[in-house]
Write a protein that holds these residues in place. Structure first.
Motif, PDB file in Angstrom:
ATOM      1  N   GLN A  17       0.831  -1.208   0.000  1.00  0.00           N
ATOM      2  CA  GLN A  17       0.000   0.000   0.000  1.00  0.00           C
ATOM      3  C   GLN A  17       0.866   1.258   0.000  1.00  0.00           C
ATOM      4  N   VAL A  18       1.973   1.213   0.718  1.00  0.00           N
ATOM      5  CA  VAL A  18       2.873   2.363   0.755  1.00  0.00           C
ATOM      6  C   VAL A  18       3.513   2.587  -0.613  1.00  0.00           C
ATOM      7  N   VAL A  19       3.890   1.522  -1.283  1.00  0.00           N
ATOM      8  CA  VAL A  19       4.452   1.646  -2.639  1.00  0.00           C
ATOM      9  C   VAL A  19       3.411   2.228  -3.591  1.00  0.00           C
ATOM     10  N   ALA A  20       2.191   1.725  -3.533  1.00  0.00           N
ATOM     11  CA  ALA A  20       1.124   2.239  -4.405  1.00  0.00           C
ATOM     12  C   ALA A  20       0.863   3.717  -4.129  1.00  0.00           C
ATOM     13  N   ALA A  26       3.830  10.520  -6.433  1.00  0.00           N
ATOM     14  CA  ALA A  26       4.959  11.002  -7.238  1.00  0.00           C
ATOM     15  C   ALA A  26       4.511  11.321  -8.665  1.00  0.00           C
ATOM     16  N   LEU A  27       3.690  10.455  -9.235  1.00  0.00           N
ATOM     17  CA  LEU A  27       3.175  10.740 -10.583  1.00  0.00           C
ATOM     18  C   LEU A  27       2.270  11.961 -10.584  1.00  0.00           C
ATOM     19  N   THR A  28       1.492  12.130  -9.530  1.00  0.00           N
ATOM     20  CA  THR A  28       0.633  13.318  -9.424  1.00  0.00           C
ATOM     21  C   THR A  28       1.486  14.580  -9.323  1.00  0.00           C
ATOM     22  N   ALA A  29       2.539  14.531  -8.506  1.00  0.00           N
ATOM     23  CA  ALA A  29       3.426  15.693  -8.375  1.00  0.00           C
ATOM     24  C   ALA A  29       4.064  16.037  -9.718  1.00  0.00           C
ATOM     25  N   ALA A  30       4.490  15.021 -10.461  1.00  0.00           N
ATOM     26  CA  ALA A  30       5.079  15.265 -11.780  1.00  0.00           C
ATOM     27  C   ALA A  30       4.046  15.849 -12.741  1.00  0.00           C
ATOM     28  N   ALA A  31       2.823  15.332 -12.702  1.00  0.00           N
ATOM     29  CA  ALA A  31       1.770  15.848 -13.585  1.00  0.00           C
ATOM     30  C   ALA A  31       1.445  17.301 -13.265  1.00  0.00           C
ATOM     31  N   VAL A  32       1.404  17.648 -11.989  1.00  0.00           N
ATOM     32  CA  VAL A  32       1.144  19.035 -11.594  1.00  0.00           C
ATOM     33  C   VAL A  32       2.281  19.933 -12.062  1.00  0.00           C
ATOM     34  N   LEU A  57       7.847   6.809   7.250  1.00  0.00           N
ATOM     35  CA  LEU A  57       7.108   6.894   8.511  1.00  0.00           C
ATOM     36  C   LEU A  57       5.827   6.070   8.485  1.00  0.00           C
ATOM     37  N   LEU A  58       5.256   5.848   7.324  1.00  0.00           N
ATOM     38  CA  LEU A  58       3.977   5.137   7.209  1.00  0.00           C
ATOM     39  C   LEU A  58       4.090   3.619   7.240  1.00  0.00           C
ATOM     40  N   VAL A  59       5.200   3.078   6.781  1.00  0.00           N
ATOM     41  CA  VAL A  59       5.301   1.638   6.552  1.00  0.00           C
ATOM     42  C   VAL A  59       5.425   0.874   7.875  1.00  0.00           C
ATOM     43  N   THR A  60       4.878  -0.315   7.871  1.00  0.00           N
ATOM     44  CA  THR A  60       5.012  -1.198   9.024  1.00  0.00           C
ATOM     45  C   THR A  60       6.448  -1.723   9.100  1.00  0.00           C
ATOM     46  N   PRO A  61       6.976  -1.968  10.294  1.00  0.00           N
ATOM     47  CA  PRO A  61       8.360  -2.433  10.419  1.00  0.00           C
ATOM     48  C   PRO A  61       8.667  -3.700   9.616  1.00  0.00           C
ATOM     49  N   ARG A  62       7.715  -4.548   9.434  1.00  0.00           N
ATOM     50  CA  ARG A  62       7.907  -5.783   8.672  1.00  0.00           C
ATOM     51  C   ARG A  62       8.311  -5.493   7.223  1.00  0.00           C
ATOM     52  N   ASP A  63       7.922  -4.345   6.683  1.00  0.00           N
ATOM     53  CA  ASP A  63       8.161  -4.005   5.283  1.00  0.00           C
ATOM     54  C   ASP A  63       9.178  -2.873   5.096  1.00  0.00           C
ATOM     55  N   PHE A  64      10.102  -2.724   6.029  1.00  0.00           N
ATOM     56  CA  PHE A  64      11.124  -1.684   5.907  1.00  0.00           C
ATOM     57  C   PHE A  64      11.953  -1.836   4.632  1.00  0.00           C
ATOM     58  N   PHE A  65      12.282  -3.055   4.255  1.00  0.00           N
ATOM     59  CA  PHE A  65      13.107  -3.258   3.064  1.00  0.00           C
ATOM     60  C   PHE A  65      12.423  -2.711   1.815  1.00  0.00           C
ATOM     61  N   THR A  66      11.136  -2.955   1.722  1.00  0.00           N
ATOM     62  CA  THR A  66      10.383  -2.497   0.540  1.00  0.00           C
ATOM     63  C   THR A  66      10.506  -0.996   0.359  1.00  0.00           C
ATOM     64  N   VAL A  67      10.337  -0.254   1.425  1.00  0.00           N
ATOM     65  CA  VAL A  67      10.425   1.204   1.342  1.00  0.00           C
ATOM     66  C   VAL A  67      11.887   1.643   1.282  1.00  0.00           C
ATOM     67  N   GLY A  68      12.786   0.852   1.829  1.00  0.00           N
ATOM     68  CA  GLY A  68      14.202   1.191   1.794  1.00  0.00           C
ATOM     69  C   GLY A  68      14.797   1.208   0.398  1.00  0.00           C
ATOM     70  N   VAL A  69      14.235   0.447  -0.515  1.00  0.00           N
ATOM     71  CA  VAL A  69      14.732   0.435  -1.896  1.00  0.00           C
ATOM     72  C   VAL A  69      13.845   1.257  -2.834  1.00  0.00           C
ATOM     73  N   LEU A  70      12.802   1.862  -2.307  1.00  0.00           N
ATOM     74  CA  LEU A  70      11.812   2.536  -3.149  1.00  0.00           C
ATOM     75  C   LEU A  70      12.259   3.854  -3.786  1.00  0.00           C
ATOM     76  N   PRO A  71      12.919   4.784  -3.089  1.00  0.00           N
ATOM     77  CA  PRO A  71      13.168   6.102  -3.696  1.00  0.00           C
ATOM     78  C   PRO A  71      13.845   6.102  -5.065  1.00  0.00           C
ATOM     79  N   PRO A  72      14.953   5.384  -5.280  1.00  0.00           N
ATOM     80  CA  PRO A  72      15.536   5.446  -6.626  1.00  0.00           C
ATOM     81  C   PRO A  72      14.651   4.802  -7.691  1.00  0.00           C
ATOM     82  N   LEU A  73      13.972   3.726  -7.314  1.00  0.00           N
ATOM     83  CA  LEU A  73      13.073   3.075  -8.277  1.00  0.00           C
ATOM     84  C   LEU A  73      11.885   3.973  -8.592  1.00  0.00           C
ATOM     85  N   LEU A  74      11.406   4.682  -7.589  1.00  0.00           N
ATOM     86  CA  LEU A  74      10.276   5.590  -7.775  1.00  0.00           C
ATOM     87  C   LEU A  74      10.649   6.732  -8.713  1.00  0.00           C
TER      88      LEU A  74
END
Length: 131
Positions: A17-20, A26-32, A57-74
């Protein structure tokens, strides 16, 4: 006795959900940015950095890795979409798709480094509070 939860302990959203949410915002910010300035500029950079921190800050501790690799991919995803739609918003209008994406990443590398650093730092602090 229960103690008040700190901001570091609050994250309860699953990684998917955090990735979505991150992709959508991010796409909305780019469109604006494209609608207002017809280029990706410092406004997107500021929103990207804040978004990276908010996602950490939003992600559950179980999914830290998912958000940890997200910024460059995003950022790569957003700039690829922008380059497909309007190459001139990231580089020169006659650039190839790859050139436009690389120009966008190079031009916004400070925001990427700040956002990524804040995200990882926040996750590290949260991990120390959770463990």
């Amino acid at each position: 006795m229960s103690h008040a939860r700190t901001i570091w302990e609050e994250g309860r959203e699953p990684g998917r959900q955090v990735v979505a949410l991150g992709v959508a915002l991010a796409l909305t910010a780019a469109a604006v940015e494209l609608a207002l300035a017809e280029r990706i500029s410092w406004g997107f950079d500021i929103l990207f950095v804040l978004l990276c921190l908010a996602l950490a800050l939003l992600v559950t501790p179980r999914d830290f890795f998912t958000v940890g690799v997200l910024p460059p991919l995003l950022m790569l995803l957003v700039f690829t979409v922008v380059a497909v739609a309007r190459r001139g918003a990231l580089g020169r209008p006659d650039d190839s798709l790859v050139q436009a994406v690389i120009a966008g990443l190079a031009g916004h590398s400070l925001a990427l480094c700040l956002g990524y650093g804040l995200c990882l730092g926040c996750l590290a602090v949260r991990r120390s509070y959770v463990s």
